[in-house]
Scaffold this motif. Sequence first.
Motif, short mmCIF file in Angstrom:
data_model
loop_
_atom_site.label_atom_id
_atom_site.label_comp_id
_atom_site.label_asym_id
_atom_site.label_seq_id
_atom_site.Cartn_x
_atom_site.Cartn_y
_atom_site.Cartn_z
N PRO A 166 -84.83 -67.90 -32.22
CA PRO A 166 -86.19 -68.42 -32.33
C PRO A 166 -87.05 -67.87 -31.21
CG PRO A 166 -84.81 -70.03 -31.24
CD PRO A 166 -83.91 -68.87 -31.62
N VAL A 167 -88.30 -68.28 -31.16
CA VAL A 167 -89.20 -67.90 -30.08
C VAL A 167 -90.00 -69.13 -29.68
CG1 VAL A 167 -91.04 -67.19 -31.70
CG2 VAL A 167 -90.95 -66.21 -29.39
N ASP A 168 -90.27 -69.23 -28.38
CA ASP A 168 -91.08 -70.36 -27.92
C ASP A 168 -92.54 -70.10 -28.28
OD1 ASP A 168 -92.48 -69.42 -25.07
OD2 ASP A 168 -90.59 -68.41 -25.51
N ALA A 169 -93.29 -71.18 -28.51
CA ALA A 169 -94.66 -71.06 -29.00
C ALA A 169 -95.56 -70.22 -28.08
CB ALA A 169 -95.26 -72.45 -29.21
N PRO A 170 -95.53 -70.41 -26.76
CA PRO A 170 -96.38 -69.55 -25.92
C PRO A 170 -96.03 -68.07 -26.05
CG PRO A 170 -95.67 -71.49 -24.71
CD PRO A 170 -94.87 -71.46 -25.97
N SER A 171 -94.74 -67.76 -26.17
CA SER A 171 -94.35 -66.35 -26.31
C SER A 171 -94.73 -65.80 -27.68
CB SER A 171 -92.84 -66.20 -26.08
OG SER A 171 -92.52 -66.43 -24.72
N SER A 172 -94.71 -66.64 -28.70
CA SER A 172 -95.13 -66.16 -30.02
C SER A 172 -96.59 -65.73 -29.97
CB SER A 172 -94.92 -67.25 -31.08
OG SER A 172 -95.85 -68.31 -30.93
N LYS A 205 -87.78 -63.39 -17.60
CA LYS A 205 -89.03 -63.99 -18.07
C LYS A 205 -89.28 -63.67 -19.54
CE LYS A 205 -91.32 -63.58 -13.53
NZ LYS A 205 -90.39 -62.68 -12.83
N GLU A 206 -89.80 -64.64 -20.26
CA GLU A 206 -90.17 -64.49 -21.65
C GLU A 206 -91.56 -63.86 -21.77
OE1 GLU A 206 -90.57 -69.02 -20.81
OE2 GLU A 206 -89.56 -67.27 -19.95
N PRO A 207 -91.95 -63.40 -22.96
CA PRO A 207 -93.24 -62.71 -23.12
C PRO A 207 -94.45 -63.53 -22.69
CG PRO A 207 -91.84 -62.27 -25.00
CD PRO A 207 -91.13 -63.30 -24.19
N ALA A 208 -94.37 -64.84 -22.79
CA ALA A 208 -95.51 -65.66 -22.36
C ALA A 208 -95.75 -65.54 -20.87
CB ALA A 208 -95.27 -67.12 -22.73
N VAL A 209 -94.72 -65.16 -20.14
CA VAL A 209 -94.79 -65.10 -18.68
C VAL A 209 -94.89 -63.66 -18.18
CG1 VAL A 209 -93.63 -65.77 -16.53
CG2 VAL A 209 -93.45 -67.23 -18.55
N ALA A 249 -91.28 -74.97 -26.73
CA ALA A 249 -91.16 -74.39 -25.38
C ALA A 249 -89.75 -73.88 -25.19
CB ALA A 249 -91.51 -75.42 -24.32
N ARG A 250 -89.58 -72.98 -24.24
CA ARG A 250 -88.25 -72.47 -23.93
C ARG A 250 -87.40 -73.57 -23.31
NH1 ARG A 250 -86.78 -67.54 -19.65
NH2 ARG A 250 -84.52 -67.87 -19.65
N PRO A 251 -86.28 -73.89 -23.92
CA PRO A 251 -85.38 -74.86 -23.29
C PRO A 251 -84.66 -74.21 -22.12
CG PRO A 251 -84.38 -74.01 -25.29
CD PRO A 251 -85.76 -73.40 -25.21
N ARG A 252 -84.39 -74.96 -21.11
CA ARG A 252 -83.65 -74.43 -19.95
C ARG A 252 -82.30 -75.11 -19.90
NH1 ARG A 252 -85.64 -69.87 -17.17
NH2 ARG A 252 -87.91 -69.86 -17.36
N ARG A 253 -81.28 -74.40 -20.41
CA ARG A 253 -79.95 -75.01 -20.48
C ARG A 253 -79.32 -75.18 -19.11
NH1 ARG A 253 -76.40 -73.20 -25.54
NH2 ARG A 253 -74.87 -73.76 -23.95
N GLY A 254 -79.59 -74.26 -18.21
CA GLY A 254 -79.08 -74.40 -16.85
C GLY A 254 -77.65 -73.99 -16.66
N ASP A 255 -76.95 -73.60 -17.73
CA ASP A 255 -75.55 -73.22 -17.61
C ASP A 255 -75.32 -71.76 -17.95
OD1 ASP A 255 -76.18 -73.50 -20.28
OD2 ASP A 255 -74.33 -74.57 -20.84
N TYR A 256 -76.37 -70.93 -17.86
CA TYR A 256 -76.24 -69.51 -18.17
C TYR A 256 -75.26 -68.83 -17.22
CZ TYR A 256 -77.35 -64.53 -17.89
OH TYR A 256 -77.26 -63.16 -17.83
N ARG A 257 -74.41 -67.98 -17.79
CA ARG A 257 -73.46 -67.17 -17.02
C ARG A 257 -73.50 -65.75 -17.56
NH1 ARG A 257 -68.82 -67.93 -18.49
NH2 ARG A 257 -69.17 -69.29 -20.29
N ARG A 258 -73.76 -64.80 -16.69
CA ARG A 258 -73.78 -63.40 -17.13
C ARG A 258 -72.45 -63.00 -17.73
NH1 ARG A 258 -73.07 -59.42 -19.19
NH2 ARG A 258 -74.00 -57.35 -18.89
N ASP A 262 -80.65 -69.38 -23.61
CA ASP A 262 -81.40 -70.63 -23.77
C ASP A 262 -81.80 -70.88 -25.23
OD1 ASP A 262 -81.25 -71.12 -21.06
OD2 ASP A 262 -83.28 -70.39 -20.62
N LEU A 263 -82.01 -69.80 -25.98
CA LEU A 263 -82.50 -69.94 -27.36
C LEU A 263 -81.37 -70.03 -28.39
CD1 LEU A 263 -85.53 -67.50 -27.38
CD2 LEU A 263 -85.51 -69.95 -26.99
N GLY A 264 -80.12 -69.98 -27.94
CA GLY A 264 -79.03 -70.15 -28.88
C GLY A 264 -77.81 -69.30 -28.65
N ALA A 265 -77.92 -68.25 -27.82
CA ALA A 265 -76.77 -67.38 -27.60
C ALA A 265 -75.62 -68.10 -26.89
CB ALA A 265 -77.18 -66.14 -26.79
N GLY A 266 -75.95 -69.19 -26.21
CA GLY A 266 -74.89 -69.96 -25.58
C GLY A 266 -73.90 -70.53 -26.57
N ASP A 267 -74.29 -70.61 -27.84
CA ASP A 267 -73.42 -71.15 -28.88
C ASP A 267 -72.75 -70.04 -29.70
OD1 ASP A 267 -74.14 -73.80 -28.18
OD2 ASP A 267 -75.97 -73.63 -29.39
#
Length: 235
Positions: free
Chosen positions: A216-222, A186-190, A57-66, A151-156
């Motif tokens: 990566p991709v979350d399973a519903p979006s895949s 929203k991700e493709p699953a949504v 599933a998509r992790p929600r980091r909660g610390d996203y900053r544009r 959420d999928l890794g760009a934060g790092d």
Amino acid sequence: MSRKHVLWLAVAAILSVLVAYQVTSATNPPAEYLADADVPTVAPGVDVLAGIAQIDARPRRGDYRRDAFGDSWTDDTSAPGGHNGCDTRNDILDRDLIDKTYVAISRCPTAVATGVLRDPYTSATVPFVRGAQTGASVQIDHIVPLAYAWDLGAGDWTDEMRTRFANDPANLLAVDGPTNQDKGDKEPAVWMPPNAAFHCQYAMQYIAVLRGYRLPVDAPSSQALRAAAQTCPAG
């Protein structure tokens, strides 16, 4: 659709080569957008997500900053006309709109003043007139949203890489403003484009960006992306 849009990638093997940006090589320029590319084909039996990691599933980091992705737009782009004094947004408008007129603004000598967008997300025809409400009618969408990538890794990632991602023309598309607002992060699953005829192109470009940045991709979006890819013509 009257406009064949966005994708030049036919099968997963090609997707692994024509990528937006290879994480392992910071010197590689992002792939150029091919505005008149044909609708991609997919060979029978090809797994379009082969090699892309899948998470539950998509992790929600909660610390996203544009602002972690740098200034809204830069002039450091491989879009047609890049490094011309015009920022990425102006370059993408120039790439995606038709029937254009131009005006010189600030450092950009060829900013689009007026034009027409054949919106791939809705199939509507949207007029563009530069002005205070410019962003309301035509916006530049990140096909893979910045917050989703975060959420999928760009934060790092490094700041340089995030700025590159935010300005990569392979991940950018001029679209109808209200529809872009509805998409949000929203991700493709949504969320998928309301125009079902564009699902093939949207999915294949989405996959190309994921692959290029090793996201990566979350399973519903895949599942949603595979279903959309099944609407592509057989190659």
